[in-house]
Write a protein that holds these residues in place. Structure first.
Motif, PDB file in Angstrom:
ATOM      1  N   PRO A  63       0.843  -1.238   0.147  1.00  0.00           N
ATOM      2  CA  PRO A  63      -0.189   0.165   0.087  1.00  0.00           C
ATOM      3  C   PRO A  63       1.032   1.187  -0.153  1.00  0.00           C
ATOM      4  CG  PRO A  63      -0.808  -1.406   1.599  1.00  0.00           C
ATOM      5  CD  PRO A  63       0.715  -2.085   1.213  1.00  0.00           C
TER       6      PRO A  63
ATOM      7  N   ARG B 147      -0.747   4.744  -1.934  1.00  0.00           N
ATOM      8  CA  ARG B 147      -2.171   4.823  -1.534  1.00  0.00           C
ATOM      9  C   ARG B 147      -2.537   5.032  -0.321  1.00  0.00           C
ATOM     10  NH1 ARG B 147      -4.244   7.701  -5.273  1.00  0.00           N
ATOM     11  NH2 ARG B 147      -6.504   6.854  -4.286  1.00  0.00           N
TER      12      ARG B 147
ATOM     13  N   SER C 175      -3.628  -1.632  15.224  1.00  0.00           N
ATOM     14  CA  SER C 175      -4.174  -0.692  16.164  1.00  0.00           C
ATOM     15  C   SER C 175      -4.276  -1.287  17.592  1.00  0.00           C
ATOM     16  CB  SER C 175      -5.668  -0.268  16.185  1.00  0.00           C
ATOM     17  OG  SER C 175      -5.793   0.294  14.762  1.00  0.00           O
TER      18      SER C 175
ATOM     19  N   ASP D 244     -13.921   0.422   8.703  1.00  0.00           N
ATOM     20  CA  ASP D 244     -12.525   0.717   8.796  1.00  0.00           C
ATOM     21  C   ASP D 244     -11.966   0.527   7.567  1.00  0.00           C
ATOM     22  OD1 ASP D 244     -10.004   0.536   9.376  1.00  0.00           O
ATOM     23  OD2 ASP D 244     -10.177  -1.658  10.591  1.00  0.00           O
TER      24      ASP D 244
ATOM     25  N   GLY E 188      -8.957   0.453   5.327  1.00  0.00           N
ATOM     26  CA  GLY E 188      -7.805  -0.123   5.533  1.00  0.00           C
ATOM     27  C   GLY E 188      -7.618  -1.103   6.649  1.00  0.00           C
TER      28      GLY E 188
ATOM     29  N   GLU F 190     -10.137  -2.700   2.172  1.00  0.00           N
ATOM     30  CA  GLU F 190      -8.685  -3.215   2.190  1.00  0.00           C
ATOM     31  C   GLU F 190      -8.269  -3.228   0.746  1.00  0.00           C
ATOM     32  OE1 GLU F 190      -6.327  -3.564   4.756  1.00  0.00           O
ATOM     33  OE2 GLU F 190      -5.217  -3.692   2.814  1.00  0.00           O
TER      34      GLU F 190
ATOM     35  N   ASP G 268      -9.514   0.337  -3.138  1.00  0.00           N
ATOM     36  CA  ASP G 268      -8.749   1.744  -2.579  1.00  0.00           C
ATOM     37  C   ASP G 268      -9.713   2.418  -1.753  1.00  0.00           C
ATOM     38  OD1 ASP G 268      -7.619   4.226  -2.143  1.00  0.00           O
ATOM     39  OD2 ASP G 268      -7.060   4.320  -4.193  1.00  0.00           O
ATOM     40  N   MET G 269      -9.520   2.696  -0.352  1.00  0.00           N
ATOM     41  CA  MET G 269     -10.472   3.465   0.396  1.00  0.00           C
ATOM     42  C   MET G 269     -10.688   4.752  -0.183  1.00  0.00           C
ATOM     43  SD  MET G 269      -7.788   4.326   3.458  1.00  0.00           S
ATOM     44  CE  MET G 269      -6.298   5.076   3.128  1.00  0.00           C
TER      45      MET G 269
ATOM     46  N   GLN H  26      -4.094   5.186   9.768  1.00  0.00           N
ATOM     47  CA  GLN H  26      -3.074   5.385   8.656  1.00  0.00           C
ATOM     48  C   GLN H  26      -1.992   6.579   8.821  1.00  0.00           C
ATOM     49  OE1 GLN H  26      -3.419   3.814   5.793  1.00  0.00           O
ATOM     50  NE2 GLN H  26      -5.215   2.713   6.159  1.00  0.00           N
TER      51      GLN H  26
HETATM   52  C1  LIG Z   1      -1.729   0.593   9.806  1.00  0.00           C
HETATM   53  S1  LIG Z   1      -2.893  -0.948   8.877  1.00  0.00           S
HETATM   54  C2  LIG Z   1      -4.223  -0.825   9.974  1.00  0.00           C
HETATM   55  C3  LIG Z   1      -5.027  -1.940  10.082  1.00  0.00           C
HETATM   56  C4  LIG Z   1      -6.317  -2.000  10.874  1.00  0.00           C
HETATM   57  N1  LIG Z   1      -7.239  -0.970  10.411  1.00  0.00           N
HETATM   58  C5  LIG Z   1      -5.934  -1.912  12.398  1.00  0.00           C
HETATM   59  O1  LIG Z   1      -6.205  -0.865  12.820  1.00  0.00           O
HETATM   60  O2  LIG Z   1      -5.450  -2.850  12.904  1.00  0.00           O
HETATM   61  C6  LIG Z   1      -3.067  -0.061   7.505  1.00  0.00           C
HETATM   62  C7  LIG Z   1      -3.890  -0.839   6.318  1.00  0.00           C
HETATM   63  O3  LIG Z   1      -4.514  -0.167   5.438  1.00  0.00           O
HETATM   64  C8  LIG Z   1      -4.404  -0.843   4.383  1.00  0.00           C
HETATM   65  N2  LIG Z   1      -4.298   0.362   3.166  1.00  0.00           N
HETATM   66  C9  LIG Z   1      -3.508   1.285   2.868  1.00  0.00           C
HETATM   67  N3  LIG Z   1      -3.920   2.055   1.753  1.00  0.00           N
HETATM   68  C10 LIG Z   1      -4.974   1.699   1.529  1.00  0.00           C
HETATM   69  C11 LIG Z   1      -6.131   2.070   0.756  1.00  0.00           C
HETATM   70  N4  LIG Z   1      -5.819   3.034  -0.279  1.00  0.00           N
HETATM   71  N5  LIG Z   1      -7.252   1.431   0.400  1.00  0.00           N
HETATM   72  C12 LIG Z   1      -7.160   0.381   1.257  1.00  0.00           C
HETATM   73  N6  LIG Z   1      -6.714  -0.079   2.189  1.00  0.00           N
HETATM   74  C13 LIG Z   1      -5.353   0.349   2.273  1.00  0.00           C
HETATM   75  C14 LIG Z   1      -3.252  -1.408   4.438  1.00  0.00           C
HETATM   76  O4  LIG Z   1      -2.968  -2.307   3.552  1.00  0.00           O
HETATM   77  C15 LIG Z   1      -3.037  -1.932   5.798  1.00  0.00           C
HETATM   78  O5  LIG Z   1      -3.636  -3.102   6.088  1.00  0.00           O
END
Ligand SMILES: C[S@@+](CC[C@H](N)C(=O)[O-])C[C@H]1O[C@@H](n2cnc3c(N)ncnc32)[C@H](O)[C@@H]1O
Length: 162
Positions: free
Chosen positions: A21, A26, A33, A54, A56, A77, A98-99, A114
């Motif tokens: 990612p 992105r 968390s 949520d 990502g 995700e 993509d979020m 993020q």
């Molecule tokens: C720091 S982790 C957080 C995971 C979960 N939300 C948590 O708090 O435990 C960030 C996640 O965002 C996802 N991610 C990053 N950019 C993204 C995007 N543009 N769209 C969707 N998911 C994304 C990554 O693959 C990763 O799994």
């Protein structure tokens, strides 16, 4: 010799998976968390019966928490492997994509963990798409331009309302 090459390829694939990612520009790479911090925020807001996104969602730790607390969890995700594991684990709606492309008009609560630069870009989306009164919960980093309603410095969690 061949096992070494295979091992190197496997290690490279794992590193690419973890950083994808970020490399794709992105969003943030993977980290999880603190469940107790998020639970504190979800209790304060009261998520039961509400649609909690949520953005990502990783492997689904926060979606599972939201579900346990009676919310309607929806995940987004971008990483296919994490999406698959999360979908199997949470048995809720998990969007592979993509979020930034997912509409948020029906969200009651949006959860994010993020990086700050990503939060700044998401703030634009929140201000234009979220309904008035919707909450944004951010773990670790601030979200600019939104109205802060609560911050817990030890848990590092921010609650905003649109
Ligand atoms: C720091 S982790 C957080 C995971 C979960 N939300 C948590 O708090 O435990 C960030 C996640 O965002 C996802 N991610 C990053 N950019 C993204 C995007 N543009 N769209 C969707 N998911 C994304 C990554 O693959 C990763 O799994």
């Amino acid at each position: 010799m061949i096992p070494l090459v295979v091992l190197a390829l496997v290690v490279a694939a794992i590193i690419l998976h973890l950083l994808w990612p970020f490399l794709a520009g992105r969003g943030g790479a993977y980290s999880t968390s603190s469940v107790s911090a998020t639970e504190w925020a979800f209790r304060r807001i009261g998520v039961a019966g509400r649609r909690v996104y949520d953005l990502g969602c990783g492997y689904g730790v926060i979606l599972a928490l939201a579900k346990r607390m009676g919310a309607v969890p929806i995940g987004v995700e971008i990483d296919p492997l994490r999406w698959l594991i999360c979908s199997l684990r949470c048995r809720c709606r998990v969007i592979l994509g993509d979020m930034f492309q997912v509409p948020l008009a029906d969200a009651d609560v949006v959860y994010i963990f993020q990086w700050p630069s990503v939060n700044a870009r998401l703030a634009e989306k929140f201000l234009s798409e979220l309904r008035p009164g919707a909450y944004v919960v951010s773990y670790m980093w601030e979200v600019p331009r939104l109205k802060l309603v609560a911050y817990e410095p030890v848990l590092k969690i921010y609650i905003y309302q649109v």
